[in-house]
Design an enzyme around this catalytic site. Sequence first.
Site, PDB file in Angstrom:
ATOM      1  CG  HIS A  73     -10.469  48.277  69.417  1.00 35.80           C
ATOM      2  ND1 HIS A  73     -10.317  47.012  69.922  1.00 35.80           N
ATOM      3  CD2 HIS A  73      -9.473  48.419  68.509  1.00 35.80           C
ATOM      4  CE1 HIS A  73      -9.276  46.433  69.344  1.00 35.80           C
ATOM      5  NE2 HIS A  73      -8.753  47.257  68.481  1.00 35.80           N
ATOM      6  CD  GLU A  74      -9.807  50.429  65.435  1.00 39.57           C
ATOM      7  OE1 GLU A  74      -8.627  50.843  65.358  1.00 39.57           O
ATOM      8  OE2 GLU A  74     -10.099  49.220  65.367  1.00 39.57           O
ATOM      9  CG  HIS A  77      -5.486  51.036  68.369  1.00 39.54           C
ATOM     10  ND1 HIS A  77      -4.546  50.196  68.938  1.00 39.54           N
ATOM     11  CD2 HIS A  77      -6.500  50.228  67.959  1.00 39.54           C
ATOM     12  CE1 HIS A  77      -4.971  48.945  68.877  1.00 39.54           C
ATOM     13  NE2 HIS A  77      -6.157  48.943  68.291  1.00 39.54           N
TER      14      HIS A  77
END
Length: 167
Positions: A73-74, A77
Amino acid sequence: MSFNSQQLIIQKVEQCIKHASLYFEHSFKLPKITFNQRGKIAGCARLQTNELRFNPVLLSDNINAFLEEVVPHEVCHLLAYKLFGKVRPHGKEWQSLMLELFGVKGQTYHHMDVTKVKGKSYTYRCGCGPIELGIRRHNKVLKGQQTYICRKCRGPLRAEVSRLHNI
């Protein structure tokens, strides 16, 4: 949080970055990784500084969720920022990276138990019932800087009078 948990997260970040580099045939720089995220947030990507921050308290209780969901997820980003510039945090670019690179449907929120990291909260009400606001949002309401509405009924949130005397 153990040193071993930190090492597993660092290795997973490296694996994700290496996979993305091979997939896009572009060398992505490894981000700085710290374990100082606080509150209910599992992880945070700092786009301009190429940094990932992880919550050590949530990590210690949820190592598998971090490895399978939070790290990809990170990382996505950071990748979305590098590939597309400034885009919506969980927009179509980020979602497509999650699915294409890691085969994971991007979730905006985690479902981890946050009891250990939950700060003081204040009860507000709307048309559909009580809603808890954290101290930061509560203070913004008190100072007249912000008003909030319910995501479900779209009604205004009003502080419960019984909780206001504790301020």
